[in-house]
Design a protein around this motif. Structure first.
Motif, PDB file in Angstrom:
ATOM      1  N   LYS A 224       0.860  -1.182   0.000  1.00  0.00           N
ATOM      2  CA  LYS A 224       0.000   0.000   0.000  1.00  0.00           C
ATOM      3  C   LYS A 224       0.891   1.225   0.000  1.00  0.00           C
ATOM      4  CE  LYS A 224      -3.605  -2.268   2.626  1.00  0.00           C
ATOM      5  NZ  LYS A 224      -4.049  -2.540   3.970  1.00  0.00           N
ATOM      6  N   LEU A 225       0.775   2.016  -1.050  1.00  0.00           N
ATOM      7  CA  LEU A 225       1.692   3.151  -1.191  1.00  0.00           C
ATOM      8  C   LEU A 225       1.206   4.412  -0.474  1.00  0.00           C
ATOM      9  CD1 LEU A 225       3.086   2.962  -4.817  1.00  0.00           C
ATOM     10  CD2 LEU A 225       4.420   3.273  -2.733  1.00  0.00           C
ATOM     11  N   MET A 229       7.275   5.208   0.112  1.00  0.00           N
ATOM     12  CA  MET A 229       8.191   4.065   0.191  1.00  0.00           C
ATOM     13  C   MET A 229       8.610   3.821   1.642  1.00  0.00           C
ATOM     14  SD  MET A 229       8.495   3.106  -2.952  1.00  0.00           S
ATOM     15  CE  MET A 229      10.012   2.409  -3.584  1.00  0.00           C
ATOM     16  N   LEU A 230       9.074   2.626   1.896  1.00  0.00           N
ATOM     17  CA  LEU A 230       9.540   2.277   3.240  1.00  0.00           C
ATOM     18  C   LEU A 230      11.067   2.242   3.252  1.00  0.00           C
ATOM     19  CD1 LEU A 230       7.087  -0.671   3.907  1.00  0.00           C
ATOM     20  CD2 LEU A 230       6.998   1.594   4.971  1.00  0.00           C
ATOM     21  N   ARG A 231      11.633   2.882   4.262  1.00  0.00           N
ATOM     22  CA  ARG A 231      13.082   2.872   4.411  1.00  0.00           C
ATOM     23  C   ARG A 231      13.465   1.723   5.352  1.00  0.00           C
ATOM     24  NH1 ARG A 231      12.684   8.928   6.287  1.00  0.00           N
ATOM     25  NH2 ARG A 231      10.877   7.872   7.145  1.00  0.00           N
ATOM     26  N   GLY A 242       3.411  -9.558   4.647  1.00  0.00           N
ATOM     27  CA  GLY A 242       2.330  -8.970   3.852  1.00  0.00           C
ATOM     28  C   GLY A 242       2.462  -7.473   3.635  1.00  0.00           C
ATOM     29  N   VAL A 243       3.494  -6.843   4.145  1.00  0.00           N
ATOM     30  CA  VAL A 243       3.638  -5.393   4.007  1.00  0.00           C
ATOM     31  C   VAL A 243       4.426  -5.021   2.742  1.00  0.00           C
ATOM     32  CG1 VAL A 243       4.768  -3.358   5.043  1.00  0.00           C
ATOM     33  CG2 VAL A 243       3.411  -4.904   6.467  1.00  0.00           C
ATOM     34  N   ILE A 244       5.459  -5.804   2.409  1.00  0.00           N
ATOM     35  CA  ILE A 244       6.365  -5.465   1.301  1.00  0.00           C
ATOM     36  C   ILE A 244       5.832  -6.004  -0.032  1.00  0.00           C
ATOM     37  CG2 ILE A 244       8.734  -5.756   0.411  1.00  0.00           C
ATOM     38  CD1 ILE A 244       8.566  -4.052   2.948  1.00  0.00           C
TER      39      ILE A 244
END
Ligand code: FES
Length: 247
Positions: A224-225, A229-231, A242-244
């Protein structure tokens, strides 16, 4: 974010190209967090992120693999020398108590699992550790203090022949929660296999630059954007299953 100059109390090779370093200081690290080390060689500007293996009141222990010029430099540091340490950094593993746990490690992803196991109150822990071959096996005896340890090697030279997922199936390991740290392909397979029906947390070992959430050199794409983005260094290195997104 805190930096401190820390004296090296120990820096020894425990397996081929794998070193254990003990640093003096009060670090208060959570399982899954890492430290960012400034090298004493001025030509090597980037700090090196290394996961925390263990922590005590007055010292912190890391286990690292020599893979390039930075870690080579680190391996040559002498006891009594000082290193500048940033951290501990990152979001660690959430602790789940009173559940059946399987803890999966691949290669140099195994060391941070020691602090996790030490902090879990669960009495039912099975470790599944994957390595290339017998020569690469580390920490099998250390982790036996906390539960059953199954070792898998790619070439079958030690323990089960195959990968960690095959070992989980082969030994019919029953669990409620899975924790994992290791190569990104291994984490991807675990995530895809267990998301949606098992609770689980995976810790990424991305190459980092600033280690402080500034440069965006360590991003991965979430499913989910909504929040961008996730660092790995800031929102991670630990993410729930399930997050990436792997697309
Ligand atoms: Fe710079 Fe993560 S390493 S944002």
């Amino acid at each position: 974010m805190i930096t401190q100059d820390s004296i090296i109390l120990e820096n020894i090779e425990i397996a081929k190209d794998i070193y254990k370093m003990t640093l003096q200081g009060d670090f208060n690290a959570q399982p899954g967090q890492f430290i960012n080390i400034k090298l004493n060689n001025e030509r090597l500007l980037l700090r090196r992120p290394i996961s925390v293996y263990d922590v005590y009141e007055d010292k912190l222990v890391i286990i690292y693999r020599v893979v390039g010029s930075g870690t080579k430099e680190l391996s040559q540091e002498k006891v009594g020398n000082t290193l500048n340490i940033l951290g501990p950094i990152g979001s660690g593993f959430p602790l789940t108590n009173n559940k059946k746990v399987v803890i999966v490690g691949g290669g140099i992803g195994v060391p941070p699992l020691q602090l996790l196991a030490k902090n879990l109150k669960n009495k039912d822990i099975t470790f599944v550790l994957g390595f290339r071959n017998k020569e690469a096996v580390i920490l099998e005896n250390e982790l036996k203090k906390y539960g059953e340890v199954i070792v898998a090697t790619d070439d079958g030279s030690y323990g089960f022949k195959g990968n960690v997922l095959q070992a989980i199936d082969e030994y019919k390991i029953d669990f409620d929660v899975i924790y994992a740290c290791g190569p990104s392909k291994m984490l991807e397979f675990i995530d895809k296999k267990y998301q949606g029906y098992k609770e689980g947390y995976i810790s990424f070992e991305e190459r980092m630059a600033c280690g402080m959430g500034i440069c965006y050199g360590c991003v991965c794409k979430p499913k989910k954007l909504d929040n961008g983005m996730l660092r790995v260094c800031k929102e991670g290195p630990v993410f729930e299953l399930g997050v990436i997104s792997y697309e």
